[in-house]
Design an enzyme around this catalytic site. Structure first.
Site, PDB file in Angstrom:
ATOM      1  N   GLU A   1       0.809  -1.218   0.000  1.00 28.47           N
ATOM      2  CA  GLU A   1       0.000   0.000   0.000  1.00 28.47           C
ATOM      3  C   GLU A   1       0.846   1.275   0.000  1.00 28.47           C
ATOM      4  O   GLU A   1       0.592   2.224   0.740  1.00 28.47           O
ATOM      5  CB  GLU A   1      -0.986  -0.022   1.164  1.00 28.47           C
ATOM      6  CG  GLU A   1      -1.970  -1.181   1.048  1.00 28.47           C
ATOM      7  CD  GLU A   1      -2.963  -1.301   2.180  1.00 28.47           C
ATOM      8  OE1 GLU A   1      -3.881  -2.126   2.061  1.00 28.47           O
ATOM      9  OE2 GLU A   1      -2.823  -0.573   3.189  1.00 28.47           O
TER      10      GLU A   1
ATOM     11  N   GLU B   1      -5.366  -8.104  -1.696  1.00 27.01           N
ATOM     12  CA  GLU B   1      -5.916  -8.031  -0.331  1.00 27.01           C
ATOM     13  C   GLU B   1      -7.295  -7.387  -0.398  1.00 27.01           C
ATOM     14  O   GLU B   1      -7.463  -6.325  -0.981  1.00 27.01           O
ATOM     15  CB  GLU B   1      -4.986  -7.206   0.561  1.00 27.01           C
ATOM     16  CG  GLU B   1      -5.410  -7.126   2.019  1.00 27.01           C
ATOM     17  CD  GLU B   1      -4.466  -6.242   2.843  1.00 27.01           C
ATOM     18  OE1 GLU B   1      -3.224  -6.445   2.751  1.00 27.01           O
ATOM     19  OE2 GLU B   1      -4.951  -5.339   3.550  1.00 27.01           O
TER      20      GLU B   1
END
Length: 546
Positions: free
Chosen positions: A198, A317
């Protein structure tokens, strides 16, 4: 058995259904050619790095479920993974960019994650360490259970924080090089390596500029080429493991260049924060909300087609609600509406892998964090894994209600077609005929694909065109109807064809047995339920084995 169940459902619900809505319609399944294709091992789950004192909204939901402290000897854990065999497991998460590996010339001490003042580390935690004896244990466990492993590497090592969560400077690969070298020397098969978590776009906790990140990936690719030079197996390079931002992702493929990134990953939490428990049910049951994810999948597909046709797309994810999921929501039957629907959407956009956050840990684990017993979504994943094949088929309906959501795949490892039917409506029952344009003349399709006008009882007597292969002797279909225990959407017990699912006395995963109904009879879908319907000999050229 199938007839008796159908009769029971009919009689038990007759009084209710007469006072509720009943909608009749048809599903047209196009088996002529696939519209998309998933990977061989589409179902994936994550194991994160969060320590036991990671808390959200005054609730600590992680327990001992991390890469470094999960009890690998727990018998249920091995059985749960083996039942999904082969299950892809992604090791990674928010803290992976603070992990150092206790190998080689590591100069800093190797301590576990510790809570620190917010400015002292990402997400309020210090750097953490992966000892090689733990890495050995993990790999022996994965080998024993047949898991396919994706490992997320620390992408921030060597970089420095400037301002606004932006990290600059070149990646220092020395510790990673030693770690991967050790892994290769031990013969551990890591299917794919991912750099960073991320960090794309604005990032979450930290971000890295796309130009520098592209250079870091090229560096990692060189390392993999060197360390795996004499290996017959070549792992994939996975990136960037972040939230999709078109400009950043487009630029990444351009600056890294052809053949560097094998898999383009993105994360997805389209239900908002886990703290919004009051509204999560409404979000999950809102078809418009669920469908918004299609924009992301569509845009990512366009990015790959235009700038990186050598890559494939994964959801690296996805947990529905972020910040550990929604308490008493993400681990209940209610969440399966979101989970299965998003699996269906992802598959229609050629997503090859979909990694659920998490296998265990937080409120959204497939397994209970404390007892490791399966939550409802575990059984949803297991049914998908067993029934839904790689090839995705087109399915359309004459029913206008957005609350009926349908997906179709070639069946897994056998002939035929499997439907996933989701009823988000709180009051509408659906009675569905299934049509096959391969075996039904186009004028007959036109005649039958319309809003049914006959009475409920007339439709119970109706039959429709045979959808199997010509001359097939199979006259029954398999049905797997999923409902919550006692009608409570927030139940942690899933009911399959009227039978609550629970581990056997020996701690084994229960058998998931279908009921059989006549292939010519309508499919009956009650409100707030999910069903997998298997037609063993559906005439679908797209599903023919070559």
């Amino acid at each position: 058995m199938g007839f008796l169940l159908a009769l029971f459902l009919f009689l038990a619900s007759l009084q209710v259904t007469l006072s509720q809505d009943i909608e009749h319609g048809s599903l047209l399944v196009n088996g002529a050619q696939p519209k998309a294709e998933t990977g061989d091992n589409f179902i994936c789950a994550t194991i994160d790095w969060w320590p036991h004192d990671k808390c959200d909204y005054d609730h600590c939901s992680w327990g001992y479920s991390s890469v470094v402290n999960l009890d690998l000897s727990h018998p249920i854990l091995a059985k749960a993974i083996q039942a999904l065999k082969p299950l892809r497991i992604r090791l990674g998460g928010s803290l992976q960019d603070q992990v150092v590996y206790d190998i080689g010339s590591l100069k800093s001490p190797c301590h576990p994650f510790q809570k620190v003042p917010r400015l002292g580390g990402l997400f309020g935690f210090s750097k953490g360490c992966l000892h090689m004896n733990r890495w050995d244990e993990l790999n022996h466990f994965f080998n024993q259970t047949g898991a396919i492993v994706t490992f997320g590497l620390n992408a921030l090592r060597g970089k420095h924080l400037t301002s606004n969560r932006v990290w600059e400077g070149a990646w220092d690969p020395e510790n990673t090089y030693d770690f991967i070298k050790y892994t290769v020397s031990k013969g551990y098969k890591i299917d794919s390596w991912e750099l960073g978590n991320e960090l794309s776009g604005k990032g979450v906790g930290a971000s890295v500029g796309v130009a520098q990140y592209g250079k870091d990936l090229i560096n990692l690719k060189r390392i993999l080429d060197v360390l795996y030079e004499n290996s017959r197996f070549k792992p994939s390079l996975v990136a960037p493991g972040g939230f999709y931002e078109k400009e950043w992702y487009d630029k990444l493929l351009q600056v890294s260049g052809s053949g560097i990134i094998n898999v383009l990953t993105h994360h997805l939490y389209n239900l908002g924060p886990g703290s919004d428990v009051e509204h999560l049910e409404g979000k999950i049951l809102d078809p418009n909300r669920l469908s918004r994810a299609e924009t992301i999948f569509g845009n990512l597909s366009e990015t790959i087609q235009k700038h990186g046709p050598w890559t494939t797309a994964w959801v690296g994810e996805a947990g529905g609600a972020f910040n550990s999921g929604g308490r008493d929501v993400s681990n209940t039957f209610l969440n399966s509406f979101w989970y299965l629907d998003q699996l269906g959407i992802a598959s229609t956009y050629n997503t090859k892998v979909y990694c659920r956050q998490t296998l265990i840990g937080g409120n959204y684990g497939l397994l209970n964090t404390s007892t490791l017993t399966p939550n409802p979504d575990y059984y949803s994943a297991l049914l998908w894994r067993r029934l839904m094949g790689k090839k995705v088929l087109g399915v359309s309906s004459d029913i206008s209600s957005p609350f009926l959501r349908t997906y179709a795949h070639c069946s897994k490892d056998r002939a035929g077609v499997t439907l996933l039917v989701i009823n988000l409506s709180k009051q509408t029952h659906f009675m569905l005929n299934v049509k096959n344009p391969v075996t039904v003349k186009s004028n007959e399709v036109a005649k039958n694909i319309h809003k049914e006008k006959n009475s409920f009882f007339d439709n119970l007597k109706k039959t429709f065109s045979w959808i199997g292969t010509k001359g097939s002797k199979v006259t029954f279909r398999e049905e797997y109807h999923l409902t919550p225990k006692d009608g409570n959407l927030r139940s942690q017990t899933m009911v399959l064809n009227g039978i609550p699912l629970k581990l056997t006395n020996e701690g084994d995963i229960p058998t998931l047995d279908p009921v059989h109904n006549n292939v010519r009879s309508p499919i009956y879908i009650v409100p707030l339920s999910i069903a997998f319907i298997v037609y063993p000999n559906f005439d679908a050229p797209a599903c023919a084995r070559r």
